[in-house]
Design an enzyme around this catalytic site. Structure first.
Site, PDB file in Angstrom:
ATOM      1  N   HIS A 132      -6.596  -2.671  -5.119  1.00  0.00           N
ATOM      2  CA  HIS A 132      -6.194  -2.721  -3.716  1.00  0.00           C
ATOM      3  C   HIS A 132      -6.860  -1.607  -2.931  1.00  0.00           C
ATOM      4  O   HIS A 132      -7.372  -1.824  -1.828  1.00  0.00           O
ATOM      5  CB  HIS A 132      -4.678  -2.610  -3.608  1.00  0.00           C
ATOM      6  CG  HIS A 132      -4.182  -2.573  -2.197  1.00  0.00           C
ATOM      7  ND1 HIS A 132      -3.971  -3.713  -1.451  1.00  0.00           N
ATOM      8  CD2 HIS A 132      -3.877  -1.530  -1.382  1.00  0.00           C
ATOM      9  CE1 HIS A 132      -3.552  -3.372  -0.242  1.00  0.00           C
ATOM     10  NE2 HIS A 132      -3.488  -2.045  -0.183  1.00  0.00           N
ATOM     11  N   GLU A 133      -6.878  -0.409  -3.486  1.00  0.00           N
ATOM     12  CA  GLU A 133      -7.505   0.726  -2.803  1.00  0.00           C
ATOM     13  C   GLU A 133      -8.989   0.498  -2.593  1.00  0.00           C
ATOM     14  O   GLU A 133      -9.531   0.805  -1.529  1.00  0.00           O
ATOM     15  CB  GLU A 133      -7.291   2.009  -3.617  1.00  0.00           C
ATOM     16  CG  GLU A 133      -5.885   2.535  -3.583  1.00  0.00           C
ATOM     17  CD  GLU A 133      -5.423   2.850  -2.168  1.00  0.00           C
ATOM     18  OE1 GLU A 133      -6.181   3.467  -1.410  1.00  0.00           O
ATOM     19  OE2 GLU A 133      -4.305   2.450  -1.826  1.00  0.00           O
ATOM     20  N   HIS A 136      -9.720  -1.640   0.414  1.00  0.00           N
ATOM     21  CA  HIS A 136      -9.755  -0.931   1.696  1.00  0.00           C
ATOM     22  C   HIS A 136     -11.090  -0.216   1.901  1.00  0.00           C
ATOM     23  O   HIS A 136     -11.608  -0.170   3.020  1.00  0.00           O
ATOM     24  CB  HIS A 136      -8.613   0.085   1.765  1.00  0.00           C
ATOM     25  CG  HIS A 136      -7.278  -0.506   2.093  1.00  0.00           C
ATOM     26  ND1 HIS A 136      -7.073  -1.314   3.192  1.00  0.00           N
ATOM     27  CD2 HIS A 136      -6.073  -0.409   1.475  1.00  0.00           C
ATOM     28  CE1 HIS A 136      -5.803  -1.680   3.238  1.00  0.00           C
ATOM     29  NE2 HIS A 136      -5.179  -1.157   2.205  1.00  0.00           N
TER      30      HIS A 136
END
Length: 265
Positions: A132-133, A136
């Site tokens: 998920h990081e 971004h």
């Protein structure tokens, strides 16, 4: 979860007694007035890269970084083997030996995982957080958040650069920047897009993308444990995020549709 998951959860857990006591995560909180954006300031990509490097170097020097022999570093290196780059950025991973339960990624591809997060998550759950990081970072959400934080905190009273030279940030400015990044938020569409990118990134890298759903399930468990307490850091955090149940469902549906087996442990 670039500093998005940095705000994730703050819990203190009992660490192994054979290891030195972990410190609280340090981003040098600085008390200041209301933030105000710098007007008519242009920050080039080169300037941004310099500021991001200065910031991550500062973070690494102000928090205990686990060395190569640490069980945390060994585990993370094994877990992230094959995760080398994203959209042209070289990924680098380190573990902070701190009591906070969090992780974050910077716009330059630096990913920092907190030891206490590793203590409560399985490998698959950790991969979901990391995926998920990285989403971004890939969508430049981290870069945009960093730029906004830079202009509304660290550089609110000064021009970003003069004569083509990037001004070096003071400790106080770096502290303000950390405060702003911790308090930054992403839109629901940015969160969903990061979820999808993370899923695809893990799958392409030979990792099981069920990790995305499993990481959100663990976060949901922690959120549920916090109950209805209004001042709970967990509930305050997720009040601006897409519903975790929905996110879990989306990721489970994708993995099921792709015919991928769910990890058994």
């Amino acid at each position: 979860m670039n500093f998005k998951l940095m705000k994730r959860i703050t819990l203190v857990i009992l660490l192994a007694s054979s290891m030195p006591a972990a410190a609280q995560f340090n981003f040098k909180k600085v008390i200041g007035g209301a933030s105000k954006a710098v007007q008519a300031v242009t920050i080039s990509d080169a300037d941004m890269a310099a500021y991001v490097k200065e910031y991550i170097d500062w973070m690494d020097s102000h928090n205990k970084v686990c060395d190569e022999k640490s069980k945390y570093t060994i585990r993370l290196n094994k877990l992230t083997q094959g995760l080398t780059d994203v959209e042209g950025l070289k990924l680098n991973f380190k573990v902070y030996y701190v009591t906070d339960i969090n992780a974050f990624a910077c716009a330059d591809g630096s990913v920092r995982v907190f030891s206490s997060l590793m203590d409560i998550m399985t490998d698959d759950e950790l991969l979901g957080v990391i995926g998920h990081e990285i989403g971004h970072v890939a969508h430049k959400d981290s870069k945009k958040a960093f730029r906004t934080a830079l202009l509304t905190s660290a550089l609110k009273d000064a021009a970003a650069s003069q004569g083509g030279t990037v001004a070096k940030l003071t400790d106080s400015q770096l502290g303000d920047l950390g405060e702003a990044l911790v308090n930054s938020t992403y839109s629901q569409s940015q969160e969903r897009n990061a979820d999808d990118y993370g899923y695809d990134f893990l799958k392409k890298s030979g990792k099981n993308p069920w990790a995305m759903a499993l990481s959100f399930k663990k976060l949901k468990e922690l959120q549920d444990k916090a109950g209805a307490e209004k001042n709970s850091k967990i509930n305050q955090l997720f009040s601006t995020h897409p519903d975790l149940v929905t996110r879990i469902g989306r990721m489970e549906e994708r993995a099921t549709k792709d015919g991928i087996a769910k990890p058994t442990k």
